[in-house]
Enzyme design. Structure first.
Site, PDB file in Angstrom:
ATOM      1  N   GLY A 133       0.847  -1.197   0.000  1.00 23.60           N
ATOM      2  CA  GLY A 133       0.000   0.000   0.000  1.00 23.60           C
ATOM      3  C   GLY A 133       0.877   1.240   0.000  1.00 23.60           C
TER       4      GLY A 133
ATOM      5  N   GLY B 191      -0.422   4.711  -0.304  1.00 23.68           N
ATOM      6  CA  GLY B 191      -1.278   5.897  -0.273  1.00 23.68           C
ATOM      7  C   GLY B 191      -0.608   6.980   0.562  1.00 23.68           C
ATOM      8  NE  ARG B 192      -4.921  11.671   2.456  1.00 24.11           N
ATOM      9  CZ  ARG B 192      -6.027  11.177   1.874  1.00 24.11           C
ATOM     10  NH1 ARG B 192      -6.277   9.885   1.913  1.00 24.11           N
ATOM     11  NH2 ARG B 192      -6.858  11.989   1.243  1.00 24.11           N
TER      12      ARG B 192
ATOM     13  CB  CYS C 112      -3.140  -1.847   2.000  1.00 24.26           C
ATOM     14  SG  CYS C 112      -3.133  -3.419   2.852  1.00 24.26           S
TER      15      CYS C 112
ATOM     16  CG  LEU D  74      -9.318  -5.108   7.372  1.00 25.09           C
ATOM     17  CD1 LEU D  74      -8.525  -6.327   6.924  1.00 25.09           C
ATOM     18  CD2 LEU D  74      -9.574  -5.177   8.886  1.00 25.09           C
TER      19      LEU D  74
ATOM     20  CD  GLU E  61     -15.499  -9.514   1.294  1.00 22.23           C
ATOM     21  OE1 GLU E  61     -15.393  -9.985   0.146  1.00 22.23           O
ATOM     22  OE2 GLU E  61     -16.583  -9.254   1.848  1.00 22.23           O
TER      23      GLU E  61
ATOM     24  CB  ALA F  90      -2.197  -0.997   7.946  1.00 20.54           C
ATOM     25  NE  ARG F  91      -8.230  -0.179  11.135  1.00 22.07           N
ATOM     26  CZ  ARG F  91      -7.731   1.030  11.394  1.00 22.07           C
ATOM     27  NH1 ARG F  91      -6.453   1.165  11.690  1.00 22.07           N
ATOM     28  NH2 ARG F  91      -8.508   2.096  11.385  1.00 22.07           N
TER      29      ARG F  91
ATOM     30  CD  GLU G  77      -5.869  -3.198  17.429  1.00 26.59           C
ATOM     31  OE1 GLU G  77      -6.456  -2.155  17.738  1.00 26.59           O
ATOM     32  OE2 GLU G  77      -5.154  -3.303  16.423  1.00 26.59           O
TER      33      GLU G  77
ATOM     34  CG  HIS H 219      -4.857   1.000  16.909  1.00 27.50           C
ATOM     35  ND1 HIS H 219      -5.761   0.188  16.302  1.00 27.50           N
ATOM     36  CD2 HIS H 219      -4.758   2.097  16.101  1.00 27.50           C
ATOM     37  CE1 HIS H 219      -6.211   0.749  15.190  1.00 27.50           C
ATOM     38  NE2 HIS H 219      -5.605   1.929  15.048  1.00 27.50           N
TER      39      HIS H 219
ATOM     40  CB  ALA I 250       0.817   4.381  14.527  1.00 27.89           C
TER      41      ALA I 250
END
Ligand SMILES: NC(=O)C1=CN([C@@H]2O[C@H](COP(=O)(O)OP(=O)(O)OC[C@H]3O[C@@H](n4cnc5c(N)ncnc54)[C@H](O)[C@@H]3O)[C@@H](O)[C@H]2O)C=CC1
Ligand SMILES: O=C(O)C(=O)COP(=O)(O)O
Length: 351
Positions: free
Chosen positions: A176, A178-179, A232, A234, A236, A260-261, A290, A308, A310
């Site tokens: 991933g 992206g941003r 990326c 999360l 499917e 990420a997840r 979590e 969690h 970040a």
């Protein structure tokens, strides 16, 4: 939970301009489902048109009572999932705003079927997450925690670093881009890492602009990488994208970072790859369930964990809360939302 670094920022927006619709005699009802214990940021933005109810829910059942009265929801992450059951209780909801980036805890498709707009706040803490990912990579590779622990116990244990590799020239693979992935790439390049990413959705040529390489498949990415950092979303397609087969393709002595997840990584496969010695370590801000319920990870000598967090900085958290409240205001007043994530919300935007 109270934001430890919270407080009212100096730069709250001015009161709405006078050409906005007159506040209704009967105020709107905004429910903040979870997490927040004070609405000190939200009230100045919404207070002239809405009453804010902090539901403090820790499970979906806690929301059964409040939801039917909601004109809008602000959703954090403590409620495990806003499912069909909750969405069916919304009788006149003008929109749901996820106070955060990842909206995988909301059944967006079901909201869509019910015509409820869903929005998120994608732009508040990308740099913090990228900083965190790099921090975890450095901490694992340079064995920060064993070094620190040895000194705490009275030692001065130089051999603890024997075998630590030089970072410069190694390859970091990004799942991933992206941003957050891009922000991580820029940081990694400054450390002399060669950066390669796998992301099926970014436009051709993006890699040139960023000065990185692109892998055409996840397999190719893992085969080329000493270290892999997950960025990326999360869904499917990305569930257990990091699995036993792909971890085995990484170069020996590799490190996996996940900010990420949790469910993007098959946690069992990760533990096996750590225990077999194929992976030198892992840095995890997110885990499959979590709070963490797996002692094998909790006590693993080569795993660095954070709960969690970040995304967090004082400034980023306030920005997120402010942007969430502003989005709710737009939805309540029938104005186009800034960050729609489903068609129902996009329909409110001018063509
Ligand atoms: N730990 C934390 O505190 C935080 C975690 N996050 C997580 O980080 C994720 C990424 O955030 P952003 O970079 O801001 O989102 P973004 O939407 O800008 O980037 C996500 C990228 O992942 C790519 N992608 C989607 N599916 C993929 C797949 N199967 N394989 C490879 N790439 C895929 C997309 O094309 C996109 O470019 C969020 O969805 C959220 O889950 C976000 C903020 C804070
Ligand atoms: O914004 C995001 O996606 C985040 O991961 C931030 O943390 P949260 O999901 O609110 O626990």
């Amino acid at each position: 939970m109270t934001d430890p670094g919270g407080g009212i920022p100096d730069d709250l927006p001015d009161l709405p301009p006078s050409d906005e619709p007159t506040p209704m005699a009967e105020p709107f009802h905004v429910i903040v489902t979870d997490f927040l214990t004070e609405a000190d940021v939200e009230r100045p933005i919404l207070g002239d048109i809405a009453r804010i109810h902090l539901a403090g829910a820790v499970s979906e059942d806690d929301l059964a009572g409040p939801l039917p009265t909601a004109d809008a929801l602000i959703v954090y992450h403590d409620v495990p999932m806003l499912t069909e059951a909750s969405l069916s209780r919304l009788k006149h909801c003008k929109g749901i705003v996820r106070a955060g980036v990842g909206y995988n805890n909301i059944d967006v498709d079901e909201a869509q079927r019910r015509g409820i707009p869903v929005c998120n706040v994608p732009d508040y803490g990308a740099e913090e997450v990228a900083d965190h990912a790099i921090m975890m990579l450095l901490a694992v590779i340079r064995r920060l925690l064993p070094s620190h622990e040895a000194i705490r116990k009275g030692g001065w244990d130089v051999p603890v670093v024997y075998g630590v590799p030089r970072l410069r020239g190694r390859t970091l693979g990004l799942v991933g881009c992206g941003r957050i992935g891009s922000a991580t790439a820029l940081r990694a390049k400054a450390f002399g890492l060669d950066v390669v990413f796998y992301d099926p959705h970014v436009a051709p040529g993006f890699e040139k602009a960023l000065g990185v390489r692109r892998a055409s498949t996840p397999e190719a990415l893992f085969e080329q990488s000493d270290y892999v950092s997950v960025h990326c979303y999360l869904d499917e397609a990305s569930h257990h994208l990091v699995n036993a087969d792909r971890l085995a393709r990484m170069r020996s002595g590799g490190v996996l970072i996940n900010t990420a997840r949790g469910p993007i990584v098959d946690q069992e496969a990760l533990i096996e790859a750590l225990d077999s010695g194929h992976l030198a370590g892992a840095g995890l801000d997110v885990v499959e369930r979590e709070p963490l319920d797996d002692d094998r990870l909790r006590s693993h000598p080569r795993v660095v964990l954070t709960p969690h967090v970040a995304f967090y900085s004082v400034e980023g958290f306030l920005e997120m809360r402010r942007k969430s409240a502003e989005e709710v205001r737009r939805l309540l007043l029938g104005q186009p939302p800034r960050c729609p994530v489903n068609e129902a919300a996009r329909r409110l935007c001018p063509a």
